[in-house]
Every structure is written in structure tokens, then in C-alpha cells.
Design an enzyme around this catalytic site. Sequence first.
Site, PDB file in Angstrom:
ATOM      1  N   ILE A  12      24.792  41.305  34.642  1.00  0.00           N
ATOM      2  CA  ILE A  12      24.478  42.702  34.951  1.00  0.00           C
ATOM      3  C   ILE A  12      25.615  43.636  34.590  1.00  0.00           C
ATOM      4  O   ILE A  12      25.474  44.841  34.645  1.00  0.00           O
ATOM      5  CB  ILE A  12      24.128  42.884  36.451  1.00  0.00           C
ATOM      6  CG1 ILE A  12      25.231  42.290  37.327  1.00  0.00           C
ATOM      7  CG2 ILE A  12      22.785  42.314  36.777  1.00  0.00           C
ATOM      8  CD1 ILE A  12      25.073  42.641  38.787  1.00  0.00           C
ATOM      9  N   GLY A  13      26.728  43.099  34.221  1.00  0.00           N
ATOM     10  CA  GLY A  13      27.817  44.001  33.865  1.00  0.00           C
ATOM     11  C   GLY A  13      29.012  43.207  33.376  1.00  0.00           C
ATOM     12  O   GLY A  13      29.004  41.986  33.359  1.00  0.00           O
ATOM     13  N   GLY A  69      33.070  42.859  33.919  1.00  0.00           N
ATOM     14  CA  GLY A  69      34.231  43.218  34.720  1.00  0.00           C
ATOM     15  C   GLY A  69      35.474  42.934  33.899  1.00  0.00           C
ATOM     16  O   GLY A  69      35.387  42.388  32.795  1.00  0.00           O
ATOM     17  N   GLU A  70      36.615  43.285  34.451  1.00  0.00           N
ATOM     18  CA  GLU A  70      37.876  43.092  33.738  1.00  0.00           C
ATOM     19  C   GLU A  70      38.116  41.602  33.486  1.00  0.00           C
ATOM     20  O   GLU A  70      38.604  41.201  32.447  1.00  0.00           O
ATOM     21  CB  GLU A  70      38.998  43.702  34.599  1.00  0.00           C
ATOM     22  CG  GLU A  70      40.398  43.341  34.173  1.00  0.00           C
ATOM     23  CD  GLU A  70      40.784  43.967  32.835  1.00  0.00           C
ATOM     24  OE1 GLU A  70      40.026  44.839  32.359  1.00  0.00           O
ATOM     25  OE2 GLU A  70      41.816  43.564  32.265  1.00  0.00           O
ATOM     26  N   PHE A  71      37.702  40.748  34.455  1.00  0.00           N
ATOM     27  CA  PHE A  71      38.070  39.343  34.380  1.00  0.00           C
ATOM     28  C   PHE A  71      36.972  38.458  33.799  1.00  0.00           C
ATOM     29  O   PHE A  71      37.178  37.286  33.577  1.00  0.00           O
ATOM     30  CB  PHE A  71      38.414  38.834  35.778  1.00  0.00           C
ATOM     31  CG  PHE A  71      39.676  39.426  36.307  1.00  0.00           C
ATOM     32  CD1 PHE A  71      40.905  38.916  35.913  1.00  0.00           C
ATOM     33  CD2 PHE A  71      39.643  40.502  37.164  1.00  0.00           C
ATOM     34  CE1 PHE A  71      42.078  39.457  36.391  1.00  0.00           C
ATOM     35  CE2 PHE A  71      40.809  41.041  37.646  1.00  0.00           C
ATOM     36  CZ  PHE A  71      42.041  40.542  37.264  1.00  0.00           C
ATOM     37  N   GLY A  72      35.791  39.024  33.632  1.00  0.00           N
ATOM     38  CA  GLY A  72      34.700  38.206  33.115  1.00  0.00           C
ATOM     39  C   GLY A  72      33.391  38.895  33.431  1.00  0.00           C
ATOM     40  O   GLY A  72      33.370  40.042  33.908  1.00  0.00           O
ATOM     41  N   GLU A  73      32.302  38.142  33.166  1.00  0.00           N
ATOM     42  CA  GLU A  73      31.006  38.771  33.366  1.00  0.00           C
ATOM     43  C   GLU A  73      30.681  38.948  34.851  1.00  0.00           C
ATOM     44  O   GLU A  73      31.161  38.192  35.688  1.00  0.00           O
ATOM     45  CB  GLU A  73      29.916  37.889  32.757  1.00  0.00           C
ATOM     46  CG  GLU A  73      29.880  38.035  31.257  1.00  0.00           C
ATOM     47  CD  GLU A  73      29.295  36.825  30.579  1.00  0.00           C
ATOM     48  OE1 GLU A  73      29.236  35.750  31.211  1.00  0.00           O
ATOM     49  OE2 GLU A  73      28.911  36.967  29.413  1.00  0.00           O
ATOM     50  N   LYS A 132      30.805  37.703  40.448  1.00  0.00           N
ATOM     51  CA  LYS A 132      31.835  38.078  39.476  1.00  0.00           C
ATOM     52  C   LYS A 132      32.511  36.804  39.050  1.00  0.00           C
ATOM     53  O   LYS A 132      32.915  35.993  39.893  1.00  0.00           O
ATOM     54  CB  LYS A 132      32.883  38.974  40.134  1.00  0.00           C
ATOM     55  CG  LYS A 132      32.498  40.426  40.196  1.00  0.00           C
ATOM     56  CD  LYS A 132      33.714  41.237  40.554  1.00  0.00           C
ATOM     57  CE  LYS A 132      33.352  42.700  40.694  1.00  0.00           C
ATOM     58  NZ  LYS A 132      34.523  43.530  40.938  1.00  0.00           N
ATOM     59  N   ASP A 161      41.827  54.374  43.687  1.00  0.00           N
ATOM     60  CA  ASP A 161      40.974  54.528  42.498  1.00  0.00           C
ATOM     61  C   ASP A 161      39.555  54.883  42.925  1.00  0.00           C
ATOM     62  O   ASP A 161      38.581  54.345  42.401  1.00  0.00           O
ATOM     63  CB  ASP A 161      40.987  53.218  41.690  1.00  0.00           C
ATOM     64  CG  ASP A 161      40.474  53.425  40.268  1.00  0.00           C
ATOM     65  OD1 ASP A 161      40.287  54.592  39.865  1.00  0.00           O
ATOM     66  OD2 ASP A 161      40.243  52.412  39.572  1.00  0.00           O
TER      67      ASP A 161
HETATM   68  P1  AMP Z   1      33.465  45.640  38.420  1.00  0.00           P
HETATM   69  O1  AMP Z   1      34.250  44.610  37.714  1.00  0.00           O
HETATM   70  O2  AMP Z   1      33.494  45.510  39.912  1.00  0.00           O
HETATM   71  O3  AMP Z   1      33.815  47.043  37.988  1.00  0.00           O
HETATM   72  O4  AMP Z   1      31.932  45.417  38.005  1.00  0.00           O
HETATM   73  C1  AMP Z   1      31.441  45.685  36.703  1.00  0.00           C
HETATM   74  C2  AMP Z   1      30.000  46.131  36.775  1.00  0.00           C
HETATM   75  O5  AMP Z   1      29.180  45.117  37.324  1.00  0.00           O
HETATM   76  C3  AMP Z   1      29.806  47.354  37.676  1.00  0.00           C
HETATM   77  O6  AMP Z   1      29.992  48.551  36.973  1.00  0.00           O
HETATM   78  C4  AMP Z   1      28.342  47.192  38.110  1.00  0.00           C
HETATM   79  O7  AMP Z   1      27.474  47.705  37.118  1.00  0.00           O
HETATM   80  C5  AMP Z   1      28.197  45.694  38.166  1.00  0.00           C
HETATM   81  N1  AMP Z   1      28.402  45.200  39.543  1.00  0.00           N
HETATM   82  C6  AMP Z   1      29.554  44.822  40.120  1.00  0.00           C
HETATM   83  N2  AMP Z   1      29.359  44.422  41.387  1.00  0.00           N
HETATM   84  C7  AMP Z   1      28.057  44.582  41.628  1.00  0.00           C
HETATM   85  C8  AMP Z   1      27.220  44.365  42.780  1.00  0.00           C
HETATM   86  N3  AMP Z   1      27.729  43.951  43.942  1.00  0.00           N
HETATM   87  N4  AMP Z   1      25.899  44.649  42.681  1.00  0.00           N
HETATM   88  C9  AMP Z   1      25.403  45.119  41.513  1.00  0.00           C
HETATM   89  N5  AMP Z   1      26.132  45.343  40.426  1.00  0.00           N
HETATM   90  C10 AMP Z   1      27.440  45.087  40.462  1.00  0.00           C
END
Ligand code: AMP
Length: 924
Positions: free
Chosen positions: A604-605, A607-611, A630, A723
Amino acid sequence: MTSAWSSGGPLCLKVWTCFFSLAVFRTHCIPANEVNLLDSRSVMGDLGWIAYPKNGWEEIGEVDENYAPIHTYQVCKVMEHNQNNWLQTNLIVTEGAQRVFVELQFTLRDCNSLPGGVGTCKETFNMYYYESNDEEGRNIRESHYSKVDTIAADESFTELDLGDRVMKLNTEVRDLGPLTKKGFYLAFQDLGACIALVSVRVFYKRCPSVVKNLAQFQDTITGSDSSQLLEVAGSCVNNSVAEDLPRMHCSAEGEWLVPIGKCVCQVGFEELNGSCQECRLGFFRSVLQNPTCSKCPPHSFTRVQGATSCSCEEGYYKTDTDPPNMACTRPPSAPRNAISNVNETSVFLEWAVPEETGGRKDVRYNIRCRKISVDSRRYEECGSAVRFLPQRSGLRDNSVMVVDLLAHTNYTFEVEAINGVSELTNPGRQFVSLNVTTNQAAPSPVSVVRKGKSGKNSISLSWQKPDRPNGIILEYEIKYFEKDQETSYTIIKSKETEILADALKPSSVYIFQIRARTSAGYGGFSRRFEFETSPYCKDQLGTLWSDLELCGGITEKCVLSLLKVKFPGVRTYIDPHTYEDPNQAVHEFTQEIDVSCITIERVIGAGEFGEVCSGPLRLTGKREFPVAIKTLKAGYSEQQRRDFLGEASIMGQFDHPNIIHLEGVVTKSKPVMIITEFMENGSLDTFLKKNDGQFTVIQLVGMLRGIASGMKYLSDMGYVHRDLAARNILVNSNLVCKVSDFGLSRVLEDDAEAAYTTRGGKIPIRWTAPEAIAFRKFTSASDVWSYGIVMWEVMSYGERPYWEMSNQDVIKAVEDSYRLPGPMDCPAALYHLMMDCWQKDRNSRPKFEEIVSLLDKLIRNPSSLKALVNSSHSSMYASVGLREGSGHQSVGEWLEGIKMGRYNELFMETGYTSLEVVAHMTLE
Ligand code: AMP
């Protein structure tokens, strides 16, 4: 021609032949296991055998008493030297036999009986054979033949014998083989004997077709070797099946030996005289193991012959596990003579077995329990609080104990009888019912007792009501005494579920027991609970004294921070960096989840460290629910792993509806994962952009209120976010906003918005308070500044703060007191709040607590949101915080108020001489 016979005269021969017709040809029967290939006696016309030299063997044609021709070959050159007379048969086709038998019948004359004395006379002849695939006949030379044997007579005859009319007929049998060609010729060599070859029979042996053990074995020609046993497979006769593949062995003598395996009649059939017959009406055969058809068991029948099972009569049934020979059965009738015996809130129920068990032994009982409401109008199921001993359903015995009922209550019990076929029928439940009223009963013991605060002389206690009060609890009695001093106890009474036991000794263990009282009297005491008072100490803070000394004495700051740490209810965030081993913090603040509980379904997205993925989490004893996962991508350094899990160690310390909730971590397997609650609508900035203009003001304020509440919690915990931005807020399906993205200093390193400042370090300029940019003064007050920017992002549906201005220009503009203008259609009250958050002096900014209560007020009073800021979003009036009712009389005064007095001249020169005109000034 001169022959021994001719010396005896024709009469002689005639007599001899007549004798044969009586003695030899009387029967032509041959055993069933022999198959003739040639029988000279049964050939009607000329045998056509070849004799050479021509004057050797000669055929004598005769007829028997039935005028059937008899072929006899004779030779009798006993008076002449160097005899070598051959008689060769036609080709005898073997028909596939490899071993054949030759049965010769002949008479041989005794040399002594001949007039010329011994002379050249012989008493034997030779038999030969020659194998061939075609009719070579006359072309076979003597040397081609193989010798079978020299044949001698068992009996020879003399003239005297003839005179006595006693004929000595010899029968000799020889076998040939192994034969490999289509056929063979036989030859008889006479070297000077007096022989009459009366019959030649050539045959082979076979095992004749037979049915054995319900298997059919075909005709089988014996093997080529006299000791060979041929294994032959049988085939099952009609309506039979092989239990074990049937086989038999065909011996060289044409006998079937050693049967192995057998066929059995298939179900619905039985064996009768070597074949399988259908079961008669009223009979069935369901398994191969039963040899014969059986009569249908009671209450069952068949409609056709050949049945494999019997059908039950109407009203009778059979379960899948009932054996086929078991009678069809029916459900039992209701239990009889039920009685009850009430003891306070327990009831003992007993009943007699049903009159009709349905023909089965598996009768069981189920109990249905219903409570009758006070007005006797409604029934309610008793629920799981009521216990049945030994159990509620499937009872084997005809009694049950029901406990934990309510006191003074009417119940109805139904005792239902069932058996193995009850489920197959639908005749209605067969039960007996009983009405029972429970008695008054004392409350059950208190089982949960907790210690509250303890002092050196006091302990506060709280407890839960008994599980079964059995009435209204009038009061509790608390008995306590110092451990091992049971004789001197104290009793106090309380109507509440908590007390403070005082006048206790410091550093001493006390035993507490509590019981409840209702109108039915006291219940039993709880078990003993042991609690200890605090030790003596040097001041009011008791044990904190030593901590205070460590922290630098009784300063206000020190005492407050210690109070926060030491007293429950005021929790403080603990920086995972303070742990020597960061894994220890992970261990302390997070829960390890087994990777098998997680299913990754979607990415779904990033992140800095991985999917970042989503999928269901199934924890034992809990319903499955969706989570975000994460992951830490492969090839990370130890530092990256620590930073990655650092976020979990922080998140794990928080518990608030507006802070993203940590479910746990996976560190025992790879990839390392952080599992959080799933936020269906993702990050707030993207969500707002996607839904531009779709929400009511109240909805937007509701979101802001949530974020503020989460931030209040964080600031109370002593956590500074650094942040806070819409991109770091997540939104769930109910539009609940939750603060996320926790980290240590690294958070800023990860944020694409963060830029390096002249002092080093990365900072998300547009969201950060000037003092944090300038000298890294990050506090909850700088978080409040960022919160103001988030408000602006929300009210403008995800617009980028300061649009495309460069970071440097933003820093400068803010330094110069420029502030973001109110977003389009933004309620003035909200814009005022934003502007407050952006006060240069951080102490003048509102606290999150104040923000929450202000937003609450606005939500409760929606008309306060009606007034909008000037719809031109670039209005300088708004951007410099010129507020209605701010009390400024002139442009100069106002500019002084916002510390921009130096621009007064410029304003006057360009015609902005009154506040009225300034209010309508645009950015251009
Ligand atoms: P982050 O590394 O926390 O910035 O997460 C990267 C992306 O993953 C975010 O911009 C969201 O789109 C998605 N994401 C992270 N955590 C969640 C969560 N708990 N529920 C739904 N989407 C999430």
C-alpha cells in the site's frame, strides 16, 4: 513276397484281425486331458503313409464288425538279411503342443517260434521323428530323423499262441519334445522283425477348461517339460469379483494343481453351484465378507432381487454407522417422571428413561434451561453463566446438576431424549419439562481484589462485585490483619467497592479478605490477598527521596519529573536512546508477533525502510482484523534495523485513539516487520487532495480536533514530534485521524520535505517553527506551530504550504512576519487559531490542551464557524494577522503591533492609508 504271415496262411491273419475288432476297437473314448493329433484307427480312407523299400512295410486293409476300415501295417522279412524297412507317417500338425505322446499298439513275433531258427530275425523296431514346418514328405532322408527309442515287445507271440487264439497285443507309449515347429513326421524302422503295427495314436495333454472358486480357467496345453507347472490366471465368472487374483497351475500330466486366490460373488449375489445368483426378495448381501445373502433385519425390506441393503419401514431409520444387519430404529419417546431438587441456586434434575428407546442403546439427554421473567410473560435462555454438571447436552445418565442459577428466580427445564436417529427425523422434540423456583442465596465470594496506592501506614484496596451477587449487595465486610497475627484482626464495612485501610505499620505485610452481604446474608470470604505497606522515609515523597538526591535535590523540576515517572497515571515517554541496548527497548515496549499470524495481501505504500503492506492479523483468541505491515528491506545495516525498530519502541509506549496503534513487531524472523492498525484512507494529505471540497466544515474540524487530541497526549507524555504534517497523519475509514511517523532525530532525515539548514541537520522548513529552524529549539510549542500548518493544509484540502516558494524565501518571509493567508472558505475562528499557532514568541502560542478545548467549543457551537475569512486567499489583511476587533485604530498602529512599523512610510506612499483599504489589499 515272402513273409512270416504268409507262412501262417491267410486264415491266420483274418482271425487275428477279428480279434482286434473285438479287443482293441471296442471303445474310442479318450481322457478329457488328452487331445489326439492322429489316431490311425479313426482314419476312414487310406492312411497314405509312405513305406520304402516298396516290399518292406505293407498296409493291410480290413474292416471291423461295424465295417469301419482298420489300418494295419505289417512287415515280416525275418528270413532275409540286411533289412532296413521304413514306414513314414504324414505330417502330424502339433496344434501348438510342445510335448506329444505316441501310443503304439503292435504285435511282434517270437523269433524262436519261426521255422528258420534265429537267423537274422529281430524282436525290436525303432521309432524316429523329424520336425518340419511344411510337407516335405518323400524328401526326408533317414539321417534327418531323430531317434525316439528302440521299441521291444513286452509280449511276443508264437504260432502256438495263435493256435490257442491268445493274442499278445503290446501297447507302448513314448513322448517327444520339446517341439518347436508346426509339425513332425514319425517313422518306424524295421531291421528284420515280424511286426504288425495295429494302431498309432499321437496326442498331447492339456488341462481342460474348468471353473474353480468362481474363476474360469481356459483349456491349457501342458508345458514342454515333464516336470513343468504352468501358472494360469483365471477370470471371475459373471457377477463375481476377484478377492485375490485367482490362479492355478497346469501340470505336465494335464491336471490342475495348487489353486491360489479366488473370486467371490459381488454384493447382492451369492454363490450357488459355481455361479453367482441374485439375493431373493427380503434378503440382501452388503459386504463381500458375508458368504451368503442375509434376511433383512427387523423393520426393513427389499423391493427387488439382488439387494445390497434393505430399506427401513416408514418411521424407522438407520444411521451411517449402524451395521447393515442392525434393525431399523426410531427416536425415543420423552423421558418420564422428571423430578427436581432445589438447593439455594442449584437444582438437581432426575428423570426415568423413556418408555420407548426406539430399539437403540444410545439414548442421550439434552437440557434446555430458560428463565421466566418476573411478570411470567417472557422466557429467556439461561446463557452461559449457568453451569451443568457433568454437562448440558449428550448426557448418558438420567440426572444432571444445574448450578450458578439466580436466586429467587423461576426457571423451566426441558429434558429432551435423543438417540442416534433423532437427527434423521423430524417428529418434534421429545421432552419432559419442569418448572423450578430457586431459593434465596448468599452472594458468591469476591474474586478480584486490587491494591491501589499504599503509604507507610495505609493501603487502599478496590475489588469487583461478586460474579453472582444473588440479590442486591447491601455492604461489604473487609477483614484484615498483619500476616501471622490472625488473632488480632480488624473488620471494616463499606458500601463501596473500595476502602482505605489505615493505621497500619510501615513495611508490613497485611492479609485482606472481603465478603459481600445481601438480604440472604453473607457470602463466603474471598481468598486471602497479601499487600505490603511502604517503608519509613525521610519526607512526604517516601521512597522518592533517594531518587531526588540523585536528580539534584528538591527543585520543582526534579520533583515534578520524578512524580511523572513514579506515580501511576502520569506516564512519560522514554527515549529508546537511553537504553544501552536498543533491543531492550523493543523488548520492553513492543510485543513480538509470530509471523504465521500475519498474511501479507497488498503493497500500500513505500516507506523509508521498505514496503508498507496490508493484510489480516490473526492473534489467538481474537477475531482476525486488518493491519498495516511495515517491512525492513533486505540488506539493511544494524543501525538501520535499530532506527526502524526505534519507531516501534516509541509507538509502543503510546495508547491513544488519535495515535497510530502498534500491534507488535516481528523480529524473530525476516523480514523484520512493524505491525500497526490499518488506516483505510492512508495519509491525510493525499486523502484531502483526492476529496477536494467534499467535507463539511464540521467534518474538517472533527479531523483537526483528533489530531490536536493526539498531540496533546504526546506533549503530556513529553514527546516532541518534530515532523507534524498532514503527510504524517493517517486516516481510517471513519475519518478518524491519527498521528504517525515516530522516530528519533532520523524522522527528519527520512522526510522528503526536510531540507538541510545552515546549522546542519534536516528540517521540514515549511512546517517548522522559526526557533527550531534557527537554533533547533524543538518543543511542544514548535509542534504547535506545525499543527497550525496542518490546520492550513486541512482547510485548503491538501494545498502545499507557501505554494512554490523556495525554502529560503519561506524562511525569510516568516522571519519578516509573513504568514500563510486563510484558505478559501475557511472559518475565521479557525484561521485565528492558525495565526495563534504561528506566534513568533513560542510561549504565546496556545497549548494543545487549549487547542482541543477551543475546537470542542467550535464543534459544539457550529454557528461560530459561520464567519469566513475574506474569500480572497491572498488577502494581506489575513496574512499579517489583522484581526477584526483587534483594537488598532490606524495603519501605523497596526504595523507597530505586528512589528512592521518600518513599512509605515511605504504604506502611506502607496495609498494604503486606512485599515479599510489595507483590508482589501491583495498579494499582487
Ligand atoms: P510511512 O513509512 O509510515 O511514511 O508509510 C508510507 C506509506 O504507507 C504512508 O504514506 C501510507 O500511505 C502507508 N501507510 C503507512 N502506515 C499505514 C497504516 N497504518 N495504514 C494504512 N496505510 C499506511
